[in-house]
Design a protein around this motif. Structure first.
Motif, PDB file in Angstrom:
ATOM      1  N   SER A  94     -13.263  81.917  45.113  1.00 25.11           N
ATOM      2  CA  SER A  94     -14.288  81.517  44.121  1.00 25.11           C
ATOM      3  C   SER A  94     -15.754  81.631  44.760  1.00 25.11           C
ATOM      4  N   GLY A  95     -16.357  82.404  44.031  1.00 24.19           N
ATOM      5  CA  GLY A  95     -17.916  82.313  44.463  1.00 24.19           C
ATOM      6  C   GLY A  95     -18.460  83.715  44.297  1.00 24.19           C
ATOM      7  N   LEU A  96     -19.777  83.952  44.029  1.00 22.03           N
ATOM      8  CA  LEU A  96     -20.295  85.349  43.775  1.00 22.03           C
ATOM      9  C   LEU A  96     -20.386  85.854  44.826  1.00 22.03           C
ATOM     10  N   ASP A  97     -20.014  87.316  44.854  1.00 24.66           N
ATOM     11  CA  ASP A  97     -20.116  88.247  46.155  1.00 24.66           C
ATOM     12  C   ASP A  97     -19.411  87.636  47.378  1.00 24.66           C
ATOM     13  N   LYS A  98     -18.303  86.948  47.164  1.00 25.52           N
ATOM     14  CA  LYS A  98     -17.202  86.571  48.040  1.00 25.52           C
ATOM     15  C   LYS A  98     -15.985  87.146  48.061  1.00 25.52           C
ATOM     16  N   ASN A  99     -15.562  87.900  49.149  1.00 26.64           N
ATOM     17  CA  ASN A  99     -14.596  88.662  49.287  1.00 26.64           C
ATOM     18  C   ASN A  99     -13.292  88.236  49.680  1.00 26.64           C
ATOM     19  N   LEU A 100     -12.175  88.781  49.452  1.00 22.75           N
ATOM     20  CA  LEU A 100     -10.751  88.377  49.907  1.00 22.75           C
ATOM     21  C   LEU A 100     -10.240  89.738  50.536  1.00 22.75           C
ATOM     22  N   THR A 101      -9.895  89.589  51.677  1.00 27.96           N
ATOM     23  CA  THR A 101      -9.316  90.636  52.347  1.00 27.96           C
ATOM     24  C   THR A 101      -7.991  90.498  52.978  1.00 27.96           C
ATOM     25  N   LEU A 102      -6.953  91.376  52.617  1.00 28.28           N
ATOM     26  CA  LEU A 102      -5.670  91.381  53.248  1.00 28.28           C
ATOM     27  C   LEU A 102      -5.689  92.456  54.253  1.00 28.28           C
ATOM     28  N   ALA A 103      -5.527  92.559  55.541  1.00 30.51           N
ATOM     29  CA  ALA A 103      -5.275  93.588  56.236  1.00 30.51           C
ATOM     30  C   ALA A 103      -4.364  93.346  57.551  1.00 30.51           C
ATOM     31  N   ALA A 104      -3.831  94.581  57.718  1.00 31.78           N
ATOM     32  CA  ALA A 104      -3.073  94.765  58.810  1.00 31.78           C
ATOM     33  C   ALA A 104      -3.455  95.514  60.058  1.00 31.78           C
ATOM     34  N   LEU A 105      -4.164  94.973  61.013  1.00 30.55           N
ATOM     35  CA  LEU A 105      -5.182  95.477  61.809  1.00 30.55           C
ATOM     36  C   LEU A 105      -4.125  95.886  63.088  1.00 30.55           C
ATOM     37  N   GLY A 106      -4.652  96.895  63.818  1.00 34.47           N
ATOM     38  CA  GLY A 106      -4.049  97.337  65.360  1.00 34.47           C
ATOM     39  C   GLY A 106      -3.920  98.903  65.489  1.00 34.47           C
ATOM     40  N   GLY A 107      -3.842  99.547  64.607  1.00 38.37           N
ATOM     41  CA  GLY A 107      -4.010 100.920  64.823  1.00 38.37           C
ATOM     42  C   GLY A 107      -2.588 101.662  64.986  1.00 38.37           C
ATOM     43  N   GLY A 108      -1.446 100.824  64.606  1.00 39.79           N
ATOM     44  CA  GLY A 108       0.098 101.307  65.009  1.00 39.79           C
ATOM     45  C   GLY A 108       0.583 101.577  63.618  1.00 39.79           C
ATOM     46  N   THR A 109       1.870 101.367  63.527  1.00 39.02           N
ATOM     47  CA  THR A 109       2.655 101.807  62.202  1.00 39.02           C
ATOM     48  C   THR A 109       2.692 100.367  61.217  1.00 39.02           C
ATOM     49  N   GLN A 110       1.427  99.687  61.345  1.00 36.13           N
ATOM     50  CA  GLN A 110       1.662  98.680  60.402  1.00 36.13           C
ATOM     51  C   GLN A 110       1.659  98.716  59.073  1.00 36.13           C
ATOM     52  N   THR A 111       2.088  97.650  58.284  1.00 34.65           N
ATOM     53  CA  THR A 111       2.384  98.035  56.895  1.00 34.65           C
ATOM     54  C   THR A 111       1.878  96.636  56.109  1.00 34.65           C
ATOM     55  N   ILE A 112       1.294  97.036  54.988  1.00 40.86           N
ATOM     56  CA  ILE A 112       1.148  96.004  53.960  1.00 40.86           C
ATOM     57  C   ILE A 112       1.908  96.202  52.867  1.00 40.86           C
ATOM     58  N   THR A 113       2.849  95.104  52.840  1.00 37.47           N
ATOM     59  CA  THR A 113       3.768  95.275  51.611  1.00 37.47           C
ATOM     60  C   THR A 113       3.676  94.137  50.499  1.00 37.47           C
ATOM     61  N   VAL A 114       3.407  94.824  49.196  1.00 35.98           N
ATOM     62  CA  VAL A 114       3.524  93.936  48.085  1.00 35.98           C
ATOM     63  C   VAL A 114       4.714  94.129  47.393  1.00 35.98           C
ATOM     64  N   ASN A 115       5.460  93.244  47.325  1.00 30.56           N
ATOM     65  CA  ASN A 115       6.888  93.027  46.516  1.00 30.56           C
ATOM     66  C   ASN A 115       6.884  92.329  45.403  1.00 30.56           C
ATOM     67  N   SER A 116       7.614  92.682  44.389  1.00 29.12           N
ATOM     68  CA  SER A 116       8.006  91.763  43.088  1.00 29.12           C
ATOM     69  C   SER A 116       9.462  92.062  42.532  1.00 29.12           C
ATOM     70  N   ALA A 117      10.114  90.915  42.366  1.00 28.74           N
ATOM     71  CA  ALA A 117      11.360  91.132  41.965  1.00 28.74           C
ATOM     72  C   ALA A 117      11.592  90.939  40.378  1.00 28.74           C
ATOM     73  N   GLY A 118      10.051  90.994  39.730  1.00 25.32           N
ATOM     74  CA  GLY A 118      10.173  90.811  38.301  1.00 25.32           C
ATOM     75  C   GLY A 118      10.722  91.961  37.493  1.00 25.32           C
ATOM     76  N   THR A 119      10.877  92.037  36.354  1.00 24.00           N
ATOM     77  CA  THR A 119      11.699  93.134  35.513  1.00 24.00           C
ATOM     78  C   THR A 119      10.871  93.489  34.398  1.00 24.00           C
ATOM     79  N   GLY A 120       9.665  92.973  34.384  1.00 18.70           N
ATOM     80  CA  GLY A 120       8.681  93.390  33.273  1.00 18.70           C
ATOM     81  C   GLY A 120       7.970  94.445  33.529  1.00 18.70           C
ATOM     82  N   THR A 121       7.120  95.141  32.571  1.00 19.60           N
ATOM     83  CA  THR A 121       6.483  96.271  32.656  1.00 19.60           C
ATOM     84  C   THR A 121       5.203  95.955  33.717  1.00 19.60           C
ATOM     85  N   ASN A 122       4.875  94.867  33.688  1.00 22.29           N
ATOM     86  CA  ASN A 122       3.862  94.409  34.766  1.00 22.29           C
ATOM     87  C   ASN A 122       4.297  93.591  36.007  1.00 22.29           C
ATOM     88  N   ALA A 123       5.319  94.032  36.332  1.00 20.97           N
ATOM     89  CA  ALA A 123       6.079  93.360  37.625  1.00 20.97           C
ATOM     90  C   ALA A 123       4.946  93.236  38.689  1.00 20.97           C
TER      91      ALA A 123
END
Length: 195
Positions: free
Chosen positions: A44-73
């Motif tokens: 919370s806060g004006l011009d304040k950022n949230l960063t999710l990063a997988a750094l290193g330069g290799g075969t890193q993966t950022i995974t976002v999974n949901s087991a929800g069954t709705g159209t907006n899972a």
């Protein structure tokens, strides 16, 4: 201690509240945060950022999974700004039940790619106020299949014009061929052939 629980903080009945006025830093080889109820990670806060990063330069993966069954899972919303997706490699959109991209109140959609491949067995519809398709190499619009038609039309009933131009200098600068059938030209007004 040398065990995995060298420091063990347990609230067996209540909660744990950590407040830091000057920031909170957590560094570890592995970090796991698991919740059994609705949870959030918020900045919370004006011009304040949230960063999710997988750094290193290799075969890193950022995974976002949901087991929800709705159209907006998985629901990605920008309430005021836009969404910018940049991919140096392939951007793949795969949907077992189809892909629906709905855009409203937008000034432009820009698709930039060395190769853009749209492959669908159920049809493809493109509706817009203005459509421009420009190629810098040999190009074609083809319909394959017996008794399948290709229509180029300027409909509306006004002063519309359907224009076919060629800057070629050969005797076949515009080449119209019916390899098996005939050619039918109907003009309600004047049919002018000027050479």
């Amino acid at each position: 201690g040398t065990g995995t629980n060298a420091i063990d903080i347990n609230a067996t009945a209540g909660g744990i509240d950590i407040d830091a006025n000057a920031g909170f830093t957590l560094d570890a080889t592995t970090i796991s945060i698991d919740g059994t109820n609705d949870s959030n990670l918020t900045v919370s806060g004006l011009d304040k950022n949230l960063t999710l990063a997988a750094l290193g330069g290799g075969t890193q993966t950022i995974t976002v999974n949901s087991a929800g069954t709705g159209t907006n899972a998985i629901d990605i919303n920008t309430t005021a700004g836009g969404i910018d997706i940049d991919a140096n490699g392939v951007l793949a959109l795969d949907g077992a039940s189809g892909i629906d991209i709905g855009v409203s109140h937008v000034s432009a959609i820009d698709l930039n790619a060395t190769t853009l491949d749209i492959d669908t067995s159920a049809g493809f519809t493109l509706d817009a106020t203005t459509i421009s398709i420009d190629g810098t190499d040999n190009s074609n619009i083809t319909v394959n299949g017996e008794a399948k038609n290709l229509t180029l039309a300027a409909a509306g009933g006004g002063a519309q014009i359907l224009t076919v131009n060629s800057a070629g200098t050969g005797t076949n600068a515009i080449d119209i061929n019916a390899t098996a059938g005939g050619i039918d030209i109907d003009a309600n007004g004047v049919l002018a052939l000027d050479g």
